[in-house]
Design a protein around this motif. Structure first.
Motif, PDB file in Angstrom:
ATOM      1  N   GLU A   1     -31.211  19.390  11.058  1.00 57.75           N
ATOM      2  CA  GLU A   1     -30.854  18.674  12.346  1.00 57.75           C
ATOM      3  C   GLU A   1     -30.871  19.643  13.251  1.00 57.75           C
ATOM      4  O   GLU A   1     -30.036  19.429  14.273  1.00 57.75           O
ATOM      5  CB  GLU A   1     -29.699  17.764  12.177  1.00 57.75           C
TER       6      GLU A   1
ATOM      7  N   GLU B   1     -29.918  19.045  17.513  1.00 51.04           N
ATOM      8  CA  GLU B   1     -28.590  18.381  17.686  1.00 51.04           C
ATOM      9  C   GLU B   1     -28.024  19.709  18.580  1.00 51.04           C
ATOM     10  O   GLU B   1     -28.121  20.793  17.829  1.00 51.04           O
ATOM     11  CB  GLU B   1     -27.769  18.196  16.674  1.00 51.04           C
TER      12      GLU B   1
ATOM     13  N   VAL C   1     -25.067  16.118   9.796  1.00 47.82           N
ATOM     14  CA  VAL C   1     -24.146  15.804  11.116  1.00 47.82           C
ATOM     15  C   VAL C   1     -24.645  14.568  11.699  1.00 47.82           C
ATOM     16  O   VAL C   1     -23.805  13.759  12.489  1.00 47.82           O
ATOM     17  CB  VAL C   1     -24.847  16.840  12.084  1.00 47.82           C
ATOM     18  N   THR C   2     -25.739  13.934  11.187  1.00 46.74           N
ATOM     19  CA  THR C   2     -26.104  12.466  11.963  1.00 46.74           C
ATOM     20  C   THR C   2     -26.142  11.438  11.156  1.00 46.74           C
ATOM     21  O   THR C   2     -26.526  10.643  11.472  1.00 46.74           O
ATOM     22  CB  THR C   2     -27.912  12.896  12.805  1.00 46.74           C
ATOM     23  N   ARG C   3     -25.714  11.665   9.776  1.00 48.53           N
ATOM     24  CA  ARG C   3     -25.950  10.582   8.845  1.00 48.53           C
ATOM     25  C   ARG C   3     -24.682  10.797   7.778  1.00 48.53           C
ATOM     26  O   ARG C   3     -24.309  11.533   7.754  1.00 48.53           O
ATOM     27  CB  ARG C   3     -27.197  10.644   7.895  1.00 48.53           C
ATOM     28  N   SER C   4     -24.530   9.592   7.122  1.00 45.70           N
ATOM     29  CA  SER C   4     -23.389   9.539   5.958  1.00 45.70           C
ATOM     30  C   SER C   4     -23.621  10.419   4.970  1.00 45.70           C
ATOM     31  O   SER C   4     -24.822  10.607   4.533  1.00 45.70           O
ATOM     32  CB  SER C   4     -22.963   8.313   5.690  1.00 45.70           C
TER      33      SER C   4
ATOM     34  N   THR D   1     -27.107  20.161   6.326  1.00 43.47           N
ATOM     35  CA  THR D   1     -27.430  19.127   6.917  1.00 43.47           C
ATOM     36  C   THR D   1     -26.012  17.970   7.068  1.00 43.47           C
ATOM     37  O   THR D   1     -25.001  18.573   6.633  1.00 43.47           O
ATOM     38  CB  THR D   1     -28.604  18.404   6.242  1.00 43.47           C
TER      39      THR D   1
ATOM     40  N   ASN E   1     -32.565  21.337  24.392  1.00 46.35           N
ATOM     41  CA  ASN E   1     -31.107  21.307  24.067  1.00 46.35           C
ATOM     42  C   ASN E   1     -30.909  22.765  23.914  1.00 46.35           C
ATOM     43  O   ASN E   1     -29.373  22.869  24.105  1.00 46.35           O
ATOM     44  CB  ASN E   1     -31.140  20.699  22.825  1.00 46.35           C
TER      45      ASN E   1
ATOM     46  N   SER F   1     -24.947  20.726  18.665  1.00 50.18           N
ATOM     47  CA  SER F   1     -24.154  21.278  17.935  1.00 50.18           C
ATOM     48  C   SER F   1     -24.643  22.107  16.680  1.00 50.18           C
ATOM     49  O   SER F   1     -24.129  23.379  16.450  1.00 50.18           O
ATOM     50  CB  SER F   1     -22.938  20.479  17.165  1.00 50.18           C
TER      51      SER F   1
ATOM     52  N   LEU G   1     -20.115  13.804   9.186  1.00 46.01           N
ATOM     53  CA  LEU G   1     -20.656  13.151  10.204  1.00 46.01           C
ATOM     54  C   LEU G   1     -20.081  13.596  11.370  1.00 46.01           C
ATOM     55  O   LEU G   1     -18.852  13.583  11.669  1.00 46.01           O
ATOM     56  CB  LEU G   1     -20.403  11.667   9.988  1.00 46.01           C
ATOM     57  N   SER G   2     -20.803  13.977  12.520  1.00 45.19           N
ATOM     58  CA  SER G   2     -20.449  14.540  13.813  1.00 45.19           C
ATOM     59  C   SER G   2     -19.698  15.516  13.556  1.00 45.19           C
ATOM     60  O   SER G   2     -18.798  16.006  14.467  1.00 45.19           O
ATOM     61  CB  SER G   2     -19.709  13.331  14.425  1.00 45.19           C
TER      62      SER G   2
END
Length: 398
Positions: A89, A92, A195-198, A193, A122, A94, A372-373
């Motif tokens: 990701e 992102e 960060v953006t998905r469950s 990976t 970014n 972060s 996630l996040s």
């Protein structure tokens, strides 16, 4: 950490920012060794520090209970061949921060998957120069490896209802698929990976591309660090209601992983039941698993079923002289995923421990999935584990 403390404000050294903020973690571990060295060089210090690296590590541990655990991993990664870790990701902020920290710390080469223009934008947003950061960026949509990846994926999925155009779309548009193909086909050594998905969705996407290791068990293991103790908990993420056979595989995988991390595993199978009192469906599964382990030739301690207090506090074992654990358990095998996840998160929420992971175990290639996040620190932790993981495969299936 500084950006988080100041709600995203990007502080850069210059006329308006010369003195570090009070929340800059480098104030406790980076700056004092220079002051101490100056004191020694000028003869002011009456007790010279012989090992400055050890002093720096000691200071970092005061700030963060994960420091000692992570420094051990980082030391191993730094001393080995540098690995290529792909951050799926890569657009992102972060993830960009974590990848930059990973590479500048010398832990390996960071590869960002994303659209070049958005990654560059970014980077500037988080205070990095796209030209000076030195991070490799790969755009999945236009990569020269797409035909190779699509052919590989079609061979895997053609009998599962996928057409060639379906796998081409996955390779072009799904960054987890693309990044996993990079690792599977040797264009990268490890992947981070999530960060953006469950977690479940990401794991399914990875398993389309990468197989479980031969004899391995795909599972999550969380590490609890607190009060001078390191505790491993499994399975925290994959198998919802394990049968006895599943618990055996989870125990074997966890013991291997803990050994690879440099610890001597002592396993305790958790239950609300204490050696048959009272009995229930879940505790019966645990009893069956322990009986199955009894038939194996194993080189680690295990015992069960029992509640946490009995596992962690040897002084409570007076009524159970038959227990085989020679000390406090350091690996807790949970009877179901809900008990593992709830107990781990509850301890963390109340401040009783710091949690690292969950660490993904049991794949034939090195992949780590962030919550996630996840914060920059958490992403960096798992990237380090991914690099360590790949390097340790000769010792265990991590």
């Amino acid at each position: 950490e500084v950006a988080a403390a100041y709600h995203g404000l990007q502080l850069k050294f210059g006329p308006d920012y010369i003195i570090p903020t009070p929340f800059d973690p480098r104030l406790i571990w980076y700056i004092p060794p220079f002051v101490a060295q100056a004191a020694m060089d000028t003869g002011v210090a009456r007790k010279p520090i012989e090992d400055m690296d050890a002093y720096r590590a000691q200071l970092a541990q005061r700030l963060d209970p994960t420091a000692a655990f992570l420094q051990k991993l980082q030391g191993s990664v730094l001393s080995g061949p540098k690995k290529r870790v792909v951050f799926a990701e890569g657009e992102e902020p972060s993830v960009i921060r974590a990848a930059y920290a990973f590479q500048t710390a010398g832990l390996g080469e960071a590869i960002l998957v994303g659209r070049e223009e958005l990654v560059a934008e970014n980077m500037r947003t988080v205070g990095l120069s796209p030209e000076g950061a030195g991070l490799k960026v790969i755009n999945a949509r236009v990569s020269e490896h797409n035909p190779e990846f699509a052919n590989y994926l079609y061979e895997r999925l053609q009998r599962q209802g996928y057409l060639m155009r379906d796998v081409q779309r996955l390779v072009n548009q799904d960054r987890n698929t693309f990044a996993a193909c990079m690792v599977a086909l040797g264009h990268a050594d490890a992947m981070v990976t999530g960060v953006t998905r469950s977690y479940d969705q990401v794991l399914d996407e990875v398993l389309r591309v990468i197989d479980p290791a031969a004899g391995g068990r795909v599972m999550g293991m969380s590490v609890l660090l607190g009060k001078g103790h390191t505790l491993f908990i499994a399975d925290t993420n994959v198998t919802e209601m394990p049968e006895a056979e599943d618990l055996v595989e989870i125990a074997l995988e966890a013991a291997q992983a803990v050994k690879a991390l440099g610890y001597t595993p002592r396993l305790a199978f958790m239950s609300y039941s204490t050696f048959g009192n009272p009995m229930g469906d879940r505790s019966e599964k645990v009893r069956e698993a322990v009986a199955m382990l009894d038939e194996m030739d194993l080189d680690f301690e295990y015992e069960g079923e029992m509640p946490p207090a009995l596992a962690l506090e040897p002084e409570r074992r007076g009524n159970f002289p038959f227990m085989r654990l020679t000390g406090p358990a350091n690996v807790l095998i949970m009877p179901a995923i809900h008990s593992a996840a709830i107990s781990t998160q509850l301890v963390q929420a109340f401040g009783g421990a710091t949690v690292v992971g969950p660490i993904l175990l049991g794949l034939e290639k090195s992949v780590q999935i962030c919550p996630l996040s996840a914060s920059v620190s958490r992403i960096l932790q798992l990237a380090t584990l991914a690099a360590y993981d790949h390097q340790s495969q000769g010792e265990a299936v991590l």
